[in-house]
Design a protein around this motif. Structure first.
Motif, PDB file in Angstrom:
ATOM      1  N   ASN A 473       0.860  -1.183   0.000  1.00 51.16           N
ATOM      2  CA  ASN A 473       0.000   0.000   0.000  1.00 51.16           C
ATOM      3  C   ASN A 473       0.895   1.231   0.000  1.00 51.16           C
ATOM      4  O   ASN A 473       1.728   1.398   0.889  1.00 51.16           O
ATOM      5  N   SER A 607      -0.585   7.956  10.573  1.00 50.17           N
ATOM      6  CA  SER A 607      -0.810   6.515  10.390  1.00 50.17           C
ATOM      7  C   SER A 607      -0.119   6.057   9.119  1.00 50.17           C
ATOM      8  O   SER A 607      -0.133   6.740   8.097  1.00 50.17           O
ATOM      9  N   THR A 609      -0.473   2.370   8.057  1.00 45.74           N
ATOM     10  CA  THR A 609      -0.903   0.985   8.223  1.00 45.74           C
ATOM     11  C   THR A 609      -1.603   0.506   6.963  1.00 45.74           C
ATOM     12  O   THR A 609      -1.886   1.281   6.047  1.00 45.74           O
ATOM     13  N   SER A 611      -4.565  -0.215   6.749  1.00 51.11           N
ATOM     14  CA  SER A 611      -5.932   0.309   6.734  1.00 51.11           C
ATOM     15  C   SER A 611      -5.991   1.766   6.273  1.00 51.11           C
ATOM     16  O   SER A 611      -6.881   2.151   5.524  1.00 51.11           O
ATOM     17  N   VAL A 612      -5.030   2.570   6.753  1.00 55.11           N
ATOM     18  CA  VAL A 612      -5.067   3.993   6.431  1.00 55.11           C
ATOM     19  C   VAL A 612      -3.661   4.582   6.506  1.00 55.11           C
ATOM     20  O   VAL A 612      -2.877   4.235   7.407  1.00 55.11           O
ATOM     21  N   PHE A 627      -7.741   6.055   2.914  1.00 52.12           N
ATOM     22  CA  PHE A 627      -8.393   4.952   3.622  1.00 52.12           C
ATOM     23  C   PHE A 627      -8.517   3.760   2.672  1.00 52.12           C
ATOM     24  O   PHE A 627      -9.305   3.794   1.721  1.00 52.12           O
ATOM     25  N   THR A 629      -9.548   0.941   3.719  1.00 53.43           N
ATOM     26  CA  THR A 629     -10.797   0.342   4.198  1.00 53.43           C
ATOM     27  C   THR A 629     -11.572   1.428   4.941  1.00 53.43           C
ATOM     28  O   THR A 629     -11.005   2.455   5.327  1.00 53.43           O
ATOM     29  N   GLY A 631     -13.093   3.330   7.972  1.00 52.61           N
ATOM     30  CA  GLY A 631     -12.540   3.395   9.313  1.00 52.61           C
ATOM     31  C   GLY A 631     -12.466   4.802   9.856  1.00 52.61           C
ATOM     32  O   GLY A 631     -12.964   5.756   9.247  1.00 52.61           O
ATOM     33  N   GLN A 633      -9.809   7.641  11.917  1.00 53.22           N
ATOM     34  CA  GLN A 633      -8.446   7.994  12.252  1.00 53.22           C
ATOM     35  C   GLN A 633      -8.432   9.203  13.161  1.00 53.22           C
ATOM     36  O   GLN A 633      -8.955  10.268  12.806  1.00 53.22           O
ATOM     37  N   PRO A 647     -13.842   2.815   1.638  1.00 49.58           N
ATOM     38  CA  PRO A 647     -12.521   3.228   1.154  1.00 49.58           C
ATOM     39  C   PRO A 647     -12.631   4.567   0.419  1.00 49.58           C
ATOM     40  O   PRO A 647     -13.544   4.778  -0.385  1.00 49.58           O
TER      41      PRO A 647
END
Length: 816
Positions: A473, A607, A609, A611-612, A627, A629, A631, A633, A647
């Protein structure tokens, strides 16, 4: 009898009308012929001793056999014919000389007798006719009169592509640049030949090519104003190569037909203007195109031809001439002139997974791919090293020549921003015919932009047997003066027994390479490498780098071919499983300025990760997040949090009284969505926004574009702080009243504030006007007149209800 006279009068009228139309057509043909002739004519002299007895030329190298192999064979033969034709029209001994006319015919007769061929269809359909048309236009009138057989042979050769079957094929599947190139010489042939039917067909074809292409894989201008060519395996950027030929074809047609009945319609002119202003202007810097726009090879004439086409458009005095002139002035300045970019800011070309950022005297781009798009192609023996050009290269330009300086000797597995196995340069890269096999397999690739700053990211997934099986990513965050690059969840399956690296940059070494080597400054020289290194920074060719993840850095200077190359990279090892990187790029900074940036970092990586990925600049009050996914932050300081229901790529920008939310769908048309729901901390009001006082949370539904081809485009929503809004409304309802008249006031006129201050005072007064949403729309400093009146202009105010504030007193006024 009367009826008979009426019929006779009608016949006379129709005859006169027909004669008038014929006269107009003849006059327009003559006008267009003169323009075409002047386009190709010019003074010249030619030594006929250069021509052999068989019609060939001594200075032209002819193939030993045909078909020639993708070389165009004897194409320079036509160049000699052009020079003979120009000499034929130059005052002097050669002027209208039968000797030169015969030499021209001899040269053409050799061609028809030999009938050269090439394995590449392009030469017969485009290359050769466009070389021949120049001399044909110059010689046509005399050939038609004195050598009609040669004339007819030339017309037949030039009209080869314009059969009913091929014309229908062009209509059904227009090929953008290639079709304009065919239409150019067909148009000139039709004008010379007085063929109004073909001329009308060419006009219709040109009109059809000036449009916004909405289909998935069509060549030409896309909705984001980038240009496509060779889209069989995905949309491919090509403005600096095929695109400049397209521009040349359209500009040629416009200049020849200007002021005639065949002139380009106004709506088409607007599209063509916008292609320059919203497309071309973003693709170049310091007299070069971004390498992402060059396709399979760098062409030296792309920039110059584009400038010439822009000049031709300006000459047509189109509605947006002033803006086009500003662009032209910037494009024609000296390449080393230290001027600001004519455009500064950020733009996401969502149809191409491509982000462009123009800062103050620097230029940067990010090229991602997905199943919708491809990187630069391989074709015709060119672009053999382009495999990783769709893998997230992040080019940063200061001089503009960063790619050209190393193009012939660079390591193509070390493109900046790209994660790749470091195999020996002697190991050939896989080719990517028409881009096939060079794009990421995951549909998540997109970005968000508010025109000033932006962020882009993709879920990179590359699988090519024998070369790479890797996923990661990756995101890039563009702020006015710096770029942050993040990578996470880097995983590879490999039996290559070589390390995988993420290249930060690869540039020409210029004795200016300083790095932090485990806490000590080091200066690298040719032949030196440092690896693995713990490092917080590096400074190379006036660009500063800050390493947020500061472990396992590689620094190197080595000679490749004739070029000394400097390289900065993160080393992820031979079998990366959960690797990360994070670094910042500061263009145009000194080593001392970089030290200040490192000691007082202007951003925070919130972040990084799977996920984000999120970066925040608290000084600018800008938060950017990719993003992968749905979520939530949390954000640093008093910025609260950012949450999305799916997303998305999102940017938040806070001002004194407002919050601007920009959002985009990174799946674009692959997975279209109607809206993206965003939650933030604080109470805000705006369209499709609800605020919950008990939780101090606001929810905004950001509508995504309804047209499928605009899915992926950024949508910007402005919200007002609810506290500011309520205080403004309360001020209007409860504040001490001003005397304001007339109300309603007509937009563009003035209204009067009476007795704005105590009698005898003459100081200028500050007058503020607010919308009912609490937004300050006007602030002026006005001095009272002798009657103690303030005259306030309503120019620029849209019809509606406003609150006027002056000296602590308020009033409502209606503007209509």
């Amino acid at each position: 009898m009367i009826q008979r006279y009426k019929k006779a009068f009608l016949l006379v009228f129709l005859s006169l009308a027909a004669l008038s139309a014929q006269a107009q057509t003849a006059a327009e043909l003559e006008t267009m012929y003169t323009r075409v002739f002047n386009t190709y004519n010019g003074p010249a002299g030619y030594d006929l001793s250069n021509q052999n007895a068989d019609g060939t030329f001594k200075n032209v190298v002819y193939p030993a056999a045909y078909p020639s192999d993708k070389t165009g064979g004897p194409r320079p033969h036509f160049t000699e014919m052009v020079e003979i034709a120009r000499a034929y029209h130059t005052q002097g001994p050669s002027y209208k000389s039968d000797e030169y006319l015969d030499a021209y015919c001899k040269a053409w007769n050799w061609w028809t007798a030999t009938n050269p061929t090439d394995t590449n269809w392009w030469y017969r359909s485009i290359g050769w006719p466009n070389s021949l048309i120049q001399s044909f236009v110059l010689m046509a009138k005399d050939l038609k009169e004195k050598r009609p057989t040669v004339y007819n042979s030339l017309v037949s050769f030039l009209m080869f592509e314009w059969t009913p079957e091929k014309l229908e094929e062009y209509k059904q599947e227009p090929d953008a640049a290639n079709t304009t190139e065919v239409c150019k010489y067909i148009m000139a042939t039709a004008i010379v030949n007085g063929d109004t039917k073909t001329l009308a067909e060419v006009a219709e074809m040109f009109y059809s090519l000036i449009k916004i292409e909405k289909e998935d894989r069509t060549n030409g201008i896309q909705p984001d104003f980038a240009f496509n060519q060779h889209t069989g395996n995905g949309r491919q950027l090509y403005m600096g190569n095929y695109g400049k030929e397209y521009l040349g074809g359209i500009s040629y047609y416009m200049s020849i037909t200007s002021g005639t009945s065949l002139a380009v319609p106004a709506d088409k002119v607007k599209i063509y203007e916008d292609l320059f202003l919203h497309g071309v202007a973003w693709f170049m810097y310091r007299n070069v195109y971004d390498y992402n726009q060059m396709g399979r090879r760098i062409l030296g004439d792309g920039y110059e031809k584009t400038v010439a086409c822009l000049a031709a458009l300006i000459n047509e005095n189109t509605p947006q001439k002033a803006k086009l002139q500003e662009l032209y002035n910037w494009m024609t300045r000296p390449a080393d002139a230290n001027q600001l970019n004519v455009l500064r800011g950020n733009k996401m070309f969502w149809r191409h997974d491509y982000m462009v950022h123009k800062g103050t005297n620097y230029y940067a781009t990010t090229r991602m791919t997905s199943p919708r798009t491809v990187g630069n192609e391989s074709a015709n023996g060119e672009g053999l090293n382009n495999f990783y050009t769709g893998s997230g290269p992040n080019y940063v330009y200061i001089t503009g020549t960063e790619i050209q300086d190393i193009y012939d000797d660079m390591n193509w597995r070390r493109l900046p921003g790209v994660t790749a196995p470091q195999r020996p340069m002697s190991v050939a890269l896989p080719t990517v015919p028409i881009g096939k096999g060079g794009n990421s397999l995951n549909p998540f690739a997109g970005g968000v932009s508010d025109g000033r700053t932006g962020a882009a990211g993709f879920m990179y997934n590359m699988n090519k047997s024998g070369e790479i099986r890797l996923s990661a990513n990756k995101s890039w965050f563009y702020f006015p003066d710096y770029i942050v690059a993040l990578g996470t969840d880097i995983k590879a399956v490999s039996g290559l027994n070589v390390p995988f690296t993420t290249t930060v940059n690869q540039v020409k070494y210029t004795n200016n390479f300083y790095v932090d080597n485990n806490g000590q400054e080091a200066s690298l020289v040719n032949g030196q490498s440092l690896a693995p290194v713990t490092s917080n920074w590096a400074h190379l060719n006036n660009i500063g780098y800050q390493f947020i993840n500061n472990q396992k850095l590689n620094f190197e200077v080595q000679t490749s071919g004739n070029t000394q190359l400097a390289w900065i990279a993160f080393n992820h090892g031979n079998f990366p499983a959960a690797e990360k990187y994070a670094y910042a790029i500061y263009p145009n900074v000194t080593k001392e300025q970089l030290a200040q940036k490192v000691s007082s970092t202007p951003f925070e990586v919130v972040s990084n990760t799977a996920s984000v990925q999120c970066v925040v600049d608290q000084n600018l009050k800008v938060a950017q997040a990719v993003f992968f996914t749905a979520g939530r932050q949390n954000l640093p300081g008093d910025l609260g949090f950012l949450e999305t229901d799916q997303p998305a790529v999102i940017q938040l920008r806070w001002t004194n009284d407002s919050l601007y939310v920009a959002a985009a769908n990174p799946f674009c048309e692959t997975m279209p969505v109607a809206s993206i729901t965003v939650k933030v901390k604080g109470l805000y009001v705006g369209e499709q926004t609800t605020a919950e006082p008990s939780t101090q949370v606001s929810t905004v539904v950001v509508p995504m574009p309804s047209a499928i081809e605009f899915q992926g485009q950024s949508v910007l929503v402005g919200l007002r702080n609810a506290t500011v809004l309520s205080s403004t409304q309360e001020m209007a309802e409860k504040g001490t009243a001003l005397l304001v008249y007339p109300s309603p006031a007509v937009s563009g006129t003035q209204f009067i504030i009476q007795n704005a201050q105590a009698a005898g005072r003459k100081e200028p007064q500050k007058v503020r006007i607010y919308s009912l949403a609490g937004l300050k729309v006007q602030e002026t400093l006005v001095k009272p007149n002798q009657e103690n009146q303030l005259h306030i202009s309503t120019a620029g105010l849209a019809p509606g209800l406003y609150v006027v504030s002056c000296e602590g007193r308020v009033a409502k006024i209606v503007v209509q």
